[in-house]
Design an enzyme around this catalytic site. Structure first.
Site, PDB file in Angstrom:
ATOM      1  N   GLU A  49      -7.726   5.178   2.439  1.00  0.00           N
ATOM      2  CA  GLU A  49      -8.822   6.071   2.819  1.00  0.00           C
ATOM      3  C   GLU A  49      -8.758   6.438   4.294  1.00  0.00           C
ATOM      4  OE1 GLU A  49     -12.707   4.472   2.084  1.00  0.00           O
ATOM      5  OE2 GLU A  49     -13.737   6.073   3.166  1.00  0.00           O
ATOM      6  N   GLU A  59     -25.465   2.419   1.328  1.00  0.00           N
ATOM      7  CA  GLU A  59     -25.121   3.835   1.243  1.00  0.00           C
ATOM      8  C   GLU A  59     -25.836   4.542   0.099  1.00  0.00           C
ATOM      9  OE1 GLU A  59     -20.731   3.988   3.254  1.00  0.00           O
ATOM     10  OE2 GLU A  59     -20.763   3.554   1.120  1.00  0.00           O
ATOM     11  N   ASP A 112     -15.454  -0.647   8.225  1.00  0.00           N
ATOM     12  CA  ASP A 112     -15.075  -0.052   6.940  1.00  0.00           C
ATOM     13  C   ASP A 112     -13.593   0.312   6.873  1.00  0.00           C
ATOM     14  OD1 ASP A 112     -15.206   0.985   4.426  1.00  0.00           O
ATOM     15  OD2 ASP A 112     -16.168   2.869   5.009  1.00  0.00           O
TER      16      ASP A 112
END
Lengths: 719, 719
Positions: free
Chosen positions: B382, B281, B354
């Site tokens: 998240e 990323e 993820d």
């Protein structure tokens, strides 16, 4: 296989063609020209013939007759008979008046569209034979009138279907085709009168310029039997005529009204008369000059008498000074009983406050014996979720009409008090504040059409049940328009689908239409709660509303009176004694907290939170259950509506689906707002078995819906 | 009477004192000083003694022993025994290390607070005798570590409990008392390590200035057995040191790291090591210089070796070019197996994508045999509703740890792959990306504390059941703090209330805590759906999300692949063949649409809408049922929570109540958004028996939640 058939239904089924709702319940399609005969010709009869020629599919020829037989004379010029001839080869629609013939024609077409003409009991047997007809009808009220609260600037007070249908700025030059469609729709359900403008009236409506415009509409409406009336501003002589006063006993004022009335009748010879809101909510009136309502009304009545015009004088009055608003119309009008001219009729809202989801009936209905009185219903849903919420109002109006005033002993229902059968007043009328605007579907919510329809049907025949009206309307509105009894091209599959559709419509009638008003009561204001609406626009709850300096009787707390001790307005003999305005034995029944109907409990009593209800629950728990039931009901309405996607056009399906979503969200908001607010006083938990709130009281109290009273919030309370 | 007792409970009951959640599960109150003995003194042992002196209420004296018996040596310096003496007059907590003694002390206090010390089975008999203790414990993982994704500017990436606990701008001068409270809380559940800063690391963390700050924290944490680690930026030699390169094979670069590491250890002699997110990323890494991950990791490992430091090297890598993101970590790391130094451990997220509400386990867990690997769990939510939604994550982590990789045949669970029992790597670890911020209650949602707690408990002993952990946490968190077994002032009424509270907590455990993660899966992404979150912040659904020019593997449609033919990502041998990364027989099981577990169906297969599920329903109907079940579950959570108002402080009660409201609203939004969006492809009705949507797809698609990835929307998706 099941999926495939659903898919087929979705894409190739009955629902394939688009509809915009503009046809209302008159979704007729032209076929081969039917054989229709009529010896006379006239604008009205020509309409009658034409409607049948275009839309009658029953096979048999139909003869239209204007005939003064004794039987027909007894039915009046609006009544009619519809009969199959002895040999079964012809149908005759007869009346002593042309208007009656037209009403008969619409009745026959209604039976056809609602699939109530076939001999078999099964609605879904399109090939079955026509049954033998032997119908005799006459209206229960002489005047069946719509009240438009339309302003001359095109806005509609408490209107939620767009702007006014009347395009004043274009008239008289430009004439919308919707004016005639409007007249036709009214004629099809027996409505014979309309007040074009808001009761909060602009004096300008009586100006020469506007009367020319009104004349155009009256001319269009006339063949359909629809008479025009106007709301007038009592100060018109001063405001429009330039006089120093509008005192009804002043000679110049009287002369002004005479001259103006003459002018009106020269333009509109069958003009109906005036509707007056006087000395109410800031409107001018005779009391401004020390005159009574009777003196004001009678002056106008005398002027109109020459032309057979009438005055409809509203009893909706209340002042901020009195202790109980619910008592005031009675206190002001009851003493005037017998003081009105015989061409004055006092127009009384169904309840003593203002079109709440549920009110007891106005005690004035049992109080005025020598004066004709008429009910004023509100078709537009000012207090019932605007055009976002589905609420079929026939049950509410029936509840009022069937209420027993006991004025002449048991059986003195409001229907009988007002239809001339209890007191033989020749002048009878019933008014509905309309929900019509210039939206393509007329009423905003597709189901709001049902309320226009139901008002007309009940005004014609108040003994019709809400279930009958609902069934008629649903079938006319949602059956496939090709599916008339003589239609032959129905294959086996669609035959089965038709049966399913009929079952679904039957569910929609019994579980949705008929339950809908009670559901709104449940999630808004159960158990007699009233007027805890948001300030100004009346959409959504504000039981906490507190506007510094505002009239106390415009505050929700004035009505709910919640405190640590309980909730409700004590109107018993221990309180404001409003119960005394009702006749015995109702008076005593309402006065006693143990006999007062629970649906009106908090209207008449301040009740402790732990008061035991008939269910065995406490008042607080009962309140929680009611609000919860309201929410669950709307979710059930959504479920009942969902399968309709298989049967009808996607446009109307989605429109209703969309509004039910709003209603479902709003119902939760109402429930949460009211329960969390009142819980501050009850100090008790919401019964733990009930679904919990999802909003915070604090957030809801801070939230303000930014709309005026001309608008319907497109997403409901929250987007 | 019932009402009165409710009122009493509300106002005078167990819930009378305020709590702010800052005490976490350590809601101990000081009583009379308990009799505690310990022959040795040290910072760690002094804490152990002090904790018991203040909070032990069991009556018996407690002796603390550091002792190198064979039994204790086998338990390691963190393991311990807790035993009642033969005469029943003393308890001894013993360990071969001071840290083990401290852990034993917290274990005893935990048993006390969770009311698990009394002999009787009834938890609510506070006067019953202490049971005979015979406890022996040792941790399953050597390193039990929190990962803070805290930035140096005080924000927390994916943090929803305020700002960073570390007040970098105040350090080293100002020392918050929360630093020690943090260390104590971790020690109480066996967490022995922490990475202070975000894996997206600022090079500045290694500056002299910041290392001084880090030293202060390390000194505070040390007596609690909590070691400090840091995330490092791989470009630090260039970015911080001014070198022209950060190539790991460059001598100057190596020298720079040596010097820096020496500096660190001079300040923090027990410094743990580095956590590295490299070439992922946008982060720099060895691949930027044509080196492998192993070459990068080994360079750092060599430097740290001198000091017994370690490298945790993250395997979270994926590039936009490959066809299936789920395969990439495996493809990149599996070939490197055996190429890492023995003080490198590869840190692998539980799933291959993820931290989704549900993923299959990462196939890397079964692929690296010669290299120590460690699971990385995400404690912060998240992808699970931030700190607004209640989701107890022990079931999710257990699901991962208990998954069988089959790498050495059946029974090769991830727990055994990573705890050193399957491959005898001495280096074992488990990481949790923490949900801690500077909110007064540490974690935002009062129930989010349970996830911090559960991570610690599972890291210590992965065989604990989720139910055991839930029960421990609930009792420590919500039982009245005065209610210890020896507490005598409990009257009869509160005795009954205590029993009711215990029943309620039992319900909360079984029906709320244990069900909560599955409920979130149901209303967000059932049946293996994944990553259909809103762009950027990941709060709320955006299955329709389409950002022009953005990476395709950041688009929801990349993952759900909904089309007219069906839905799901074909990762079978007919598709991306990600199933081949798993060992037989799991590989074959996942590869076949008929044997693939339905909860992962759409992860591995593109499935026709009408595929028949085990329930007999079609896939589409099953999807509808799952989303609906999710909504109903949250409403049930609200019901389960509501009665707690009788038992606990209003502050925590209302906080949870408020967040459950948000979750209930959000769940409906999720359901409506996903079903209405996917319905465009399925072209089938939502089964008519299910509750209908209340939102419009169009509105939801237009709606954008205006938050960053550091924020939790205070009202959920909609206010």
């Amino acid at each position: 296989m099941r999926i495939i058939s659903i898919l087929l239904a979705l894409f190739f089924g009955l629902s394939s063609h688009a509809e915009d709702g503009s046809a209302l319940w008159l979704r007729y399609v032209t076929g081969t020209k039917a054989e229709i005969s009529c010896r006379k010709q006239s604008p009205t009869l020509n309409i009658a013939v034409s409607e049948l020629q275009k839309y009658w599919k029953g096979g048999l020829p139909v003869d239209l007759e204007v005939n003064a037989t004794k039987e027909l004379r007894a039915l009046g010029n609006e009544g009619y008979t519809i009969r199959t001839s002895a040999d079964g080869k012809q149908i005759t629609i007869a009346s002593s008046g042309e208007q009656g013939v037209l009403y008969g024609v619409y009745h026959l077409l209604r039976l056809q569209a609602a699939e109530q003409l076939s001999e078999s009991n099964s609605d879904s047997t399109p090939n079955s034979k026509l049954k033998v007809l032997n119908i005799s009808e006459k209206p229960d009220y002489r005047i069946r009138i719509l009240n438009h609260w339309d302003n001359l600037d095109g806005t509609i007070e408490r209107g939620y279907a767009g702007h006014s249908l009347w395009k004043w700025e274009e008239l008289p030059a430009v004439v919308s085709p919707r004016y005639e469609a409007y007249a036709r729709a009214n004629a099809s359900i027996g409505i014979n009168a309309t007040v074009l403008n808001n009761v909060n009236a602009s004096p300008k409506i009586l100006s020469d310029e506007y009367l020319q415009k009104v004349k155009v509409l009256a001319d269009i409406f006339r063949p359909y039997g629809l008479k025009v009336y106007l709301s007038i501003n009592f100060s018109s002589p001063a405001a429009l005529g330039g006089l120093p006063t509008s005192d009804p006993l002043n000679k110049e004022v009287i002369a002004w009204w005479k001259k103006k009335t003459k002018e009106i009748y020269s333009l509109i010879p069958d003009f109906g008369g005036f509707l007056v809101k006087a000395n109410s909510e800031g409107q001018p009136g005779p009391c401004d000059y020390g005159r009574t309502h009777a003196e004001g009304a009678n002056m106008l009545a005398d002027v109109l008498k020459t032309y057979r015009g009438i005055v409809m004088w509203r009893a909706f009055v209340y002042s901020p000074t009195d202790s109980d608003r619910a008592k005031q119309a009675y206190l002001e009008f009851e003493p005037l009983d017998g003081k009105f001219r015989d061409n004055v009729i006092v127009q009384i809202k169904n309840g003593p406050i203002d079109f709440q989801p549920r009110e007891p009936f106005s005690p004035l209905f049992g109080a005025m014996k020598k004066t004709p009185v008429m009910p004023e219903f509100q078709i537009t849903q000012e207090y019932l979720g605007f055009s976002n919420h589905l609420a079929f109002l026939a049950p509410m109006w029936k509840e009022c009409l069937d209420s027993d005033t006991y004025v002449q002993g048991a059986g003195s229902t409001i229907a009988r008090v007002t239809d001339g059968s209890l007191f033989a007043h020749p002048l009878t009328a019933i008014a509905g504040v309309t929900n019509i605007g210039d939206d393509i579907n007329w009423c905003g919510h597709p189901f709001a059409q049902a309320n226009w329809y139901a008002f007309g049907r009940l005004a014609w025949k108040h003994s019709l049940s809400s279930e009958e009206i609902g069934e008629e309307w649903l079938k006319q509105t949602f059956l496939p328009i090709a599916g008339q009894p003589s239609h032959n091209s129905v294959n086996e599959t669609s035959q089965k689908e038709r049966q399913q559709l009929h079952s679904q419509l039957s569910l929609l009638n019994s579980q949705l239409l008929q339950e809908s008003r009670e559901a709104v009561v449940d999630y808004m204001m159960p158990l007699g709660l009233h007027h805890i609406f948001a300030w100004g626009h009346h959409y959504g709850p504000e039981p906490w509303c507190d506007i510094p300096g505002a009239r106390p009787d415009w505050m929700p707390s004035y009505y709910h009176r919640a405190d640590d001790g309980g909730i409700g307005f004590d109107r018993s003999s221990k309180g404001s004694n409003a119960t005394a305005q009702y006749h015995s034995p109702l008076c005593e029944q309402l006065d006693d907290v143990n006999t007062c109907p629970e649906k009106l409990l908090l209207w008449f009593h301040h009740v402790p939170w732990n008061h035991q209800m008939k269910s065995g629950r406490t008042l607080w728990a009962e309140l929680c259950y009611a609000y919860d039931r309201g929410v669950q009901e709307i979710r059930n309405f959504q479920k009942l509506w969902a399968p309709m996607e298989k049967y009808i056009d996607p446009e109307r399906f989605r429109d209703v689906q969309h509004r039910l979503k709003i209603q479902a969200r709003d119902a939760v908001w109402w429930k949460d707002a009211c329960l969390l607010y009142f819980q501050q006083f009850s100090k008790q938990p919401i019964p733990y078995e009930l679904e919990r709130p999802v909003h915070e009281l604090k957030d809801m109290m801070e939230y303000k819906l930014n709309i005026t009273n001309f608008e319907c919030p497109p997403y409901g309370i929250i987007k």
